[in-house]
Design a protein around this motif. Structure first.
Motif, PDB file in Angstrom:
ATOM      1  N   UNK A 127       0.841  -1.192   0.000  1.00  0.00           N
ATOM      2  CA  UNK A 127       0.000   0.000   0.000  1.00  0.00           C
ATOM      3  C   UNK A 127       0.882   1.250   0.000  1.00  0.00           C
ATOM      4  N   UNK A 128       0.513   2.217  -0.800  1.00  0.00           N
ATOM      5  CA  UNK A 128       1.415   3.323  -1.140  1.00  0.00           C
ATOM      6  C   UNK A 128       2.168   3.952   0.030  1.00  0.00           C
ATOM      7  N   UNK A 129       1.438   4.306   1.092  1.00  0.00           N
ATOM      8  CA  UNK A 129       2.091   5.035   2.187  1.00  0.00           C
ATOM      9  C   UNK A 129       3.184   4.212   2.872  1.00  0.00           C
ATOM     10  N   UNK A 130       3.151   2.921   2.646  1.00  0.00           N
ATOM     11  CA  UNK A 130       4.124   2.045   3.309  1.00  0.00           C
ATOM     12  C   UNK A 130       5.114   1.462   2.309  1.00  0.00           C
ATOM     13  N   UNK A 131       5.058   2.005   1.088  1.00  0.00           N
ATOM     14  CA  UNK A 131       5.877   1.441   0.011  1.00  0.00           C
ATOM     15  C   UNK A 131       7.255   2.111  -0.007  1.00  0.00           C
ATOM     16  N   UNK A 132       8.307   1.314  -0.072  1.00  0.00           N
ATOM     17  CA  UNK A 132       9.661   1.876  -0.006  1.00  0.00           C
ATOM     18  C   UNK A 132      10.072   2.547  -1.327  1.00  0.00           C
ATOM     19  N   UNK A 133      11.063   3.423  -1.251  1.00  0.00           N
ATOM     20  CA  UNK A 133      11.461   4.172  -2.455  1.00  0.00           C
ATOM     21  C   UNK A 133      11.891   3.273  -3.611  1.00  0.00           C
ATOM     22  N   UNK A 134      12.556   2.131  -3.327  1.00  0.00           N
ATOM     23  CA  UNK A 134      13.006   1.306  -4.454  1.00  0.00           C
ATOM     24  C   UNK A 134      11.834   0.784  -5.281  1.00  0.00           C
ATOM     25  N   UNK A 135      10.710   0.494  -4.614  1.00  0.00           N
ATOM     26  CA  UNK A 135       9.546   0.023  -5.371  1.00  0.00           C
ATOM     27  C   UNK A 135       8.904   1.176  -6.137  1.00  0.00           C
ATOM     28  N   UNK A 136       8.878   2.353  -5.516  1.00  0.00           N
ATOM     29  CA  UNK A 136       8.318   3.509  -6.213  1.00  0.00           C
ATOM     30  C   UNK A 136       9.149   3.830  -7.455  1.00  0.00           C
ATOM     31  N   UNK A 137      10.444   3.537  -7.384  1.00  0.00           N
ATOM     32  CA  UNK A 137      11.311   3.752  -8.540  1.00  0.00           C
ATOM     33  C   UNK A 137      11.271   2.575  -9.514  1.00  0.00           C
ATOM     34  N   UNK A 138      10.441   1.591  -9.223  1.00  0.00           N
ATOM     35  CA  UNK A 138      10.227   0.506 -10.184  1.00  0.00           C
ATOM     36  C   UNK A 138      11.217  -0.641 -10.113  1.00  0.00           C
ATOM     37  N   UNK A 139      11.893  -0.813  -8.958  1.00  0.00           N
ATOM     38  CA  UNK A 139      12.840  -1.934  -8.848  1.00  0.00           C
ATOM     39  C   UNK A 139      12.104  -3.255  -9.023  1.00  0.00           C
ATOM     40  N   UNK A 140      12.683  -4.175  -9.786  1.00  0.00           N
ATOM     41  CA  UNK A 140      12.066  -5.475 -10.013  1.00  0.00           C
ATOM     42  C   UNK A 140      12.767  -6.575  -9.223  1.00  0.00           C
ATOM     43  N   UNK A 141      13.881  -6.218  -8.619  1.00  0.00           N
ATOM     44  CA  UNK A 141      14.578  -7.190  -7.772  1.00  0.00           C
ATOM     45  C   UNK A 141      14.780  -6.540  -6.420  1.00  0.00           C
ATOM     46  N   UNK A 142      14.240  -7.173  -5.411  1.00  0.00           N
ATOM     47  CA  UNK A 142      14.333  -6.557  -4.096  1.00  0.00           C
ATOM     48  C   UNK A 142      14.292  -7.635  -3.030  1.00  0.00           C
ATOM     49  N   UNK A 143      14.389  -7.183  -1.782  1.00  0.00           N
ATOM     50  CA  UNK A 143      14.574  -8.157  -0.707  1.00  0.00           C
ATOM     51  C   UNK A 143      13.642  -7.858   0.449  1.00  0.00           C
ATOM     52  N   UNK A 144      13.925  -8.487   1.568  1.00  0.00           N
ATOM     53  CA  UNK A 144      13.168  -8.250   2.788  1.00  0.00           C
ATOM     54  C   UNK A 144      13.195  -6.791   3.214  1.00  0.00           C
ATOM     55  N   UNK A 145      14.126  -6.031   2.662  1.00  0.00           N
ATOM     56  CA  UNK A 145      14.207  -4.610   3.008  1.00  0.00           C
ATOM     57  C   UNK A 145      12.904  -3.873   2.701  1.00  0.00           C
ATOM     58  N   UNK A 146      12.126  -4.363   1.730  1.00  0.00           N
ATOM     59  CA  UNK A 146      10.850  -3.685   1.437  1.00  0.00           C
ATOM     60  C   UNK A 146       9.904  -3.774   2.640  1.00  0.00           C
ATOM     61  N   UNK A 147       9.870  -4.941   3.283  1.00  0.00           N
ATOM     62  CA  UNK A 147       9.021  -5.090   4.469  1.00  0.00           C
ATOM     63  C   UNK A 147       9.551  -4.254   5.626  1.00  0.00           C
ATOM     64  N   UNK A 148      10.887  -4.132   5.692  1.00  0.00           N
ATOM     65  CA  UNK A 148      11.478  -3.376   6.797  1.00  0.00           C
ATOM     66  C   UNK A 148      11.081  -1.903   6.682  1.00  0.00           C
ATOM     67  N   UNK A 149      11.091  -1.388   5.461  1.00  0.00           N
ATOM     68  CA  UNK A 149      10.628   0.000   5.271  1.00  0.00           C
ATOM     69  C   UNK A 149       9.193   0.151   5.788  1.00  0.00           C
ATOM     70  N   UNK A 150       8.320  -0.762   5.378  1.00  0.00           N
ATOM     71  CA  UNK A 150       6.929  -0.691   5.837  1.00  0.00           C
ATOM     72  C   UNK A 150       6.851  -0.718   7.355  1.00  0.00           C
ATOM     73  N   UNK A 151       7.696  -1.564   7.963  1.00  0.00           N
ATOM     74  CA  UNK A 151       7.724  -1.610   9.432  1.00  0.00           C
ATOM     75  C   UNK A 151       8.130  -0.264   9.998  1.00  0.00           C
ATOM     76  N   UNK A 152       9.094   0.359   9.361  1.00  0.00           N
ATOM     77  CA  UNK A 152       9.542   1.686   9.796  1.00  0.00           C
ATOM     78  C   UNK A 152       8.385   2.671   9.741  1.00  0.00           C
ATOM     79  N   UNK A 153       7.599   2.585   8.663  1.00  0.00           N
ATOM     80  CA  UNK A 153       6.466   3.500   8.523  1.00  0.00           C
ATOM     81  C   UNK A 153       5.415   3.242   9.591  1.00  0.00           C
ATOM     82  N   UNK A 154       5.207   1.954   9.921  1.00  0.00           N
ATOM     83  CA  UNK A 154       4.251   1.626  10.979  1.00  0.00           C
ATOM     84  C   UNK A 154       4.767   2.168  12.317  1.00  0.00           C
TER      85      UNK A 154
END
Lengths: 388, 315
Positions: free
Chosen positions: A215-242
């Motif tokens: 969901x947008x407000x919890x989406x990390x910058x790499x996904x917003x920039x269209x990264x197609x290869x990513x890791x658990x770091x995406x969930x960590x960003x969301x956790x940071x936002x929470x």
């Protein structure tokens, strides 16, 4: 666990009641079909009969959630999530449903919603029997002005979230939709990660994944920039936002479009450049920032100032979760070994955490909602207040 | 791969003992002896070869990942431990297993596309003379595949994650300093093990170790793998020289074999891999390659076609 399709549909894979030509077959093939079916249907019926369906808790585009209880012990509640199947199986089961069943069948952890059973009902739908979590979700608590909570409570909630996420990552599963209304609360106060409709396994190296998740407000910058290869770091960003949202009680970075989300992230944390995030300019949707508007990376002071409730050590943890460069972001394991957890105040015991009544309807709605969605109306005003 | 194999549903619910598997199949047979007499089918492994080749064709037309094909084959095996093959339309089961496996392995294909390709691949019309009516193995109604997907998921108790040996192989490559030839060979041995019951009998790491041993020990000159006949490995394995080395695996510090193999033997001895199981897997593969010689695509096609047409299972 057993699921069995109702017999009406079995004709596709089972024999039809048309006698084999020239055979002296006394038994029709259909009888044999029933004989074969017996065991699996029996098992499915046993599972279905274990539970009694009660009132509807909520409904979304994807599922209807009802309260249920054990027939043998009506004091044991469950939530029954009935997955709406596309009319006449037009497109097969949705990926959401497949993913949810796939992962919840394998993951068992106190901070992940438990899948007790799966059965099929007469109208040919899948029913997931899930742990009943009557106390709503973190979003409700955050938004309820009547509820007071402090650093110790936030620490307890974040600790439970971090353990759940760590367990997913340890098992090579990315959740990809962490946000306050997917964090449901059990009657004993335990926070449980729910809704695995967007989850997937870590991809093999070099295999692309979609960036249209979280969901947008919890989406990390790499996904917003269209990264197609990513890791658990995406969930960590969301956790940071929470984490940030728990502290300030409004979504911290609430963009009203993907582009706006990027600019709000830049305003809040600094502008990503090849200097602070090597390689970022190579991401497909990256656009070079206006030179006049490059915002320098925020340092520790910013986090300490912005999130006083967390204290300096907590602010340090939050900062490590909000690193723009996913390679510099903490991993779930690093988060768990951070010194904040052992710093005063101690996390509140889960039984003593602030609670709110009337969470059941919320659970129903949360679980029936299509993934990656946010109830737009809910936060509209909050978003408007947020200009920094 | 996702989640942990040791606590997985695969290990808890889909790992059979040899006797258990025989038992399950015998029970299916007992229930409908008549069909078994009326519709003889080739050896299960030969059928598997046929299924595998059909799936590969289907996958090729849609450029699918190898892993999805592997998952589909395991789904088919699981499904047929609970259902009599003679009561099913194997072409529909194949297509559905393929469709579901693609979703599971995160390379989804549209249901219409799968149905369209499957129809193109398995036209039933050539068998008009048997049934006196033109029929297709796969109907154009996509809802049929959707229904079958539901049945497949149900029969597998919604336990959908399959752990494969490929990952173990990749992980062990650096540790055992395997050459790329050896990895390629081990990879194709893993592909072949889906033609046997091994995926229902042993955990994936045992299979991976078996594949590595075969690749390193037998090291046949690798020509084109996967033609219509058994791979060249079959000959190399049958001549027996390698089996002696295998036998030596059980004894620590076996002397004799070249250092390359000694190193591998040493590693296996130190690891806690069940050596007995590895040897059993190897034997299973040897006998697969023997059976392979009798394989005839035409026979399989005819016999399956007969079941489907005679019982009107294509509807």
């Amino acid at each position: 666990m057993a699921v069995s399709p109702p017999s009406t549909m079995l004709s596709t894979i089972q024999s039809r009641d048309i006698p084999f030509q020239g055979s002296a077959n006394a038994r029709s093939p259909l009888t044999m079909t029933h004989a074969d079916r017996e065991l699996t249907e029996q098992l499915n019926d046993d599972v279905r009969r274990k539970y009694v369906k009660d009132k509807k808790l909520g409904e979304g585009t994807y599922a209807v959630v009802s309260l249920g209880y054990l027939k043998t012990d009506p004091s044991v509640f469950v939530a029954i999530k009935k997955i709406k199947v596309n009319a006449e199986y037009k497109d097969g089961l949705t990926m959401d449903a497949i993913r949810e069943v796939k992962y919840l069948q394998e993951l068992s952890h106190p901070n992940i919603i438990a899948l007790h059973d799966v059965f099929s009902s007469k109208d040919q739908t899948l029913n997931l029997v899930l742990e009943y979590l009557p106390r709503g979700d973190l979003e409700m608590l955050i938004k309820d002005g009547n509820i007071q909570y402090g650093a110790a409570d936030v620490k307890a909630w974040m600790g439970m979230l971090a353990r759940g996420v760590w367990f997913c990552h340890e098992n090579f599963v990315l959740h990809r939709d962490i946000k306050p209304n997917n964090l449901l609360i059990a009657s004993d106060g335990e926070v449980k990660l729910a809704d695995f409709g967007l989850a997937r396994s870590f991809a093999d190296p070099y295999l692309n994944m979609t960036h249209q998740v979280i969901t947008r407000w919890y989406r990390p910058p790499e996904l917003l920039y269209g990264a197609r290869q990513y890791s658990g770091a995406v969930d960590v960003w969301s956790m940071g936002m929470v984490f940030a949202e728990l502290l300030i009680r409004v979504p911290f970075v609430a963009g009203n479009s993907d582009l706006d989300q990027i600019s709000k992230i830049c305003e809040a944390f600094g502008t990503p450049t090849d200097d602070n995030w090597p390689g970022v300019s190579k991401l497909p949707n990256y656009f070079p920032p206006d030179r006049a508007h490059i915002i320098p990376l925020q340092g520790r002071d910013f986090f300490v100032r912005q999130f006083p409730t967390a204290g300096p050590v907590g602010a340090d943890l939050l900062m490590s979760m909000c690193a723009l460069d996913p390679r510099k972001r903490s991993t779930a394991r690093q988060i768990l070994s951070h010194s904040w957890w052992s710093t005063e105040p101690k996390p509140t015991k889960k039984e003593d955490l602030p609670k709110k009544a009337g969470g059941t309807k919320k659970m129903g709605d949360d679980m029936g909602r299509r993934v990656g969605q946010v109830d737009d109306g809910l936060f509209k005003n909050a978003a408007r207040q947020l200009h920094f | 791969m996702a989640a942990n194999y040791w606590v997985s549903t695969q290990r808890r619910h889909w790992l059979f003992s040899r006797e258990g598997l025989v038992d399950v199949r015998e029970k299916l047979r007992e229930k409908d002896k008549l069909s078994h007499t009326q519709f003889p089918l080739p050896d299960q492994r030969l059928l598997n070869i046929y299924f595998n080749q059909q799936l590969t064709k289907l996958g090729k037309r849609m450029s699918t990942r190898q892993q999805a094909l592997a998952t589909a084959q395991v789904y088919i095996k699981r499904f047929y431990t609970k259902n009599e093959i003679r009561h099913t339309n194997p072409y529909l089961v194949l297509s559905t297993a393929f469709y579901l496996a693609c979703k599971m392995e995160e390379c989804p294909q549209h249901i219409r596309f799968v149905v369209g390709e499957a129809r193109g691949l398995w036209p039933g019309k050539s068998d008009v003379r048997i049934t006196k009516r033109p029929v297709d193995f796969i109907t154009s109604d996509v809802a049929k595949l959707g229904e079958c997907e539901f049945a497949l998921i149900s029969e597998m108790n919604s336990q959908l994650i399959v752990h494969h040996p490929y990952r173990t192989l990749s992980e062990l490559q650096p540790e055992l300093s395997l050459t790329s030839d050896e990895v390629a060979l081990a990879w194709s041995v893993i592909n072949d093990h889906y033609l046997t019951d091994l995926p229902l009998l042993y955990p994936p790491h045992v299979i991976a170790v078996m594949a590595i041993i075969i690749a390193v020990v037998f090291k046949p000159s690798q020509t084109s793998f996967h033609g219509s006949g058994p791979p060249p490995l079959a000959g190399a394995m049958r001549d027996g020289a390698g089996m002696n080395i295998l036998a030596a695996l059980g004894e620590k510090g076996a002397s004799g074999p070249p250092p390359r193999i000694q190193k591998l033997v040493g590693w296996i001895a130190e690891s806690e891999v069940d050596i007995k199981a590895v040897i059993e897997c190897t034997q299973e593969l040897v006998s697969l390659y023997e059976v392979w010689e009798q394989y005839s695509e035409k026979t399989c096609k005819e016999l399956i076609g007969r079941v489907v047409k005679s019982k009107n299972l294509d509807k």
